[in-house]
Design a protein around this motif. Sequence first.
Motif, mmCIF file in Angstrom:
data_model
loop_
_atom_site.group_PDB
_atom_site.id
_atom_site.type_symbol
_atom_site.label_atom_id
_atom_site.label_comp_id
_atom_site.label_asym_id
_atom_site.label_seq_id
_atom_site.Cartn_x
_atom_site.Cartn_y
_atom_site.Cartn_z
ATOM 1 N N LEU A 280 5.631 10.962 4.067
ATOM 2 C CA LEU A 280 4.579 10.125 3.479
ATOM 3 C C LEU A 280 4.325 8.878 4.339
ATOM 4 N N ASP B 20 0.833 -1.209 0.000
ATOM 5 C CA ASP B 20 0.000 0.000 0.000
ATOM 6 C C ASP B 20 0.866 1.257 0.000
ATOM 7 N N PHE B 21 1.962 1.207 0.747
ATOM 8 C CA PHE B 21 2.850 2.363 0.815
ATOM 9 C C PHE B 21 3.510 2.614 -0.531
ATOM 10 N N GLN C 254 2.147 2.182 -3.385
ATOM 11 C CA GLN C 254 1.147 2.890 -4.190
ATOM 12 C C GLN C 254 1.077 4.368 -3.793
ATOM 13 N N LYS C 255 1.209 4.665 -2.491
ATOM 14 C CA LYS C 255 1.218 6.062 -2.041
ATOM 15 C C LYS C 255 2.433 6.796 -2.609
ATOM 16 N N ASP D 170 2.435 9.880 7.460
ATOM 17 C CA ASP D 170 1.042 10.209 7.125
ATOM 18 C C ASP D 170 0.154 8.954 7.094
ATOM 19 N N GLN D 171 0.752 7.766 7.041
ATOM 20 C CA GLN D 171 -0.009 6.524 7.022
ATOM 21 C C GLN D 171 -0.471 6.122 8.432
ATOM 22 N N ALA E 57 1.793 7.558 -6.231
ATOM 23 C CA ALA E 57 0.870 8.690 -6.363
ATOM 24 C C ALA E 57 1.588 10.019 -6.124
#
Length: 194
Positions: free
Chosen positions: A186, A135-136, A138-139, A189-190, A142
Motif C-alpha cells: 500500500l 493521507d497514508f 486514510q489509505k 502504491d503511493q 480504506a
Amino acid sequence: MVKEAPTKIVELKAHVVVRCAVLYVEYEGRSDGRSVKTLLSHISPRQLVSVHGPEALQEIDCSSGCAAYNVKFPEELVNSANFTNVGEGYSVAWLDSMVGSMTKGSRYVPLLPLPADAPPRPHQAALVGSVKLNDFKQKLAAAGIEAEFSTGVLLCGDSVSVRKEASGQLVLEGALSEDYYTIRKLLYDQYYIV
C-alpha cells in the motif's frame, strides 16, 4: 623560453546596479514539500534563494556552485527510454548514455548512446513522489487496516510502524508478516516507481 603564459590580475572596485526583485513570501517554515512545490510553481522564479530569517541588510553569499548545460538527446536515445508518467505533466526515465564533446559554436552538449557491446547497467528502482502520513493513514483505513499516530509515528495494525525522517524519507519497520507486506505494498502504491 617561457614555460607559462604571462598573466596579469587587475582588481578594481565598482558599484554595480543589480536588477532583480526580492519577494518575501510568508509561509510556515515547517511546510511540507507539496505545499512548497505548489507555491513555487505559482511564483515561477528563474532562480530561487531560500533564506531562513536573515537580519536587515545582512550579506548572504548566493553564488552558484554548479554549471548548467543544455544537452541534446538523439532520437534513438529518446525512443529507447522507458518513460514513466509521474503526474503533473512530467515523465521520467533512466537513461544510460555517454557525454560527447561540445563542438565549437554549438549551444548543446551531445549525449551519445552506449556502444552496442556495453553491458547493461543495473539501477535500483527510484520512488518518485511525496507521501503524507495522514493521507497514508486514510489509505490504510480504506484497506481495513487500523492505524493511529503516536509521537509522530504511524502505528499500523499490531506490529508495523511508519515514520518520516528529517530528510523526508519514510521508514517502514515491523515484524515480517502478512500485515507488513500488505502495508508495504500500500505504501509503494503511493509512489511512482521508475
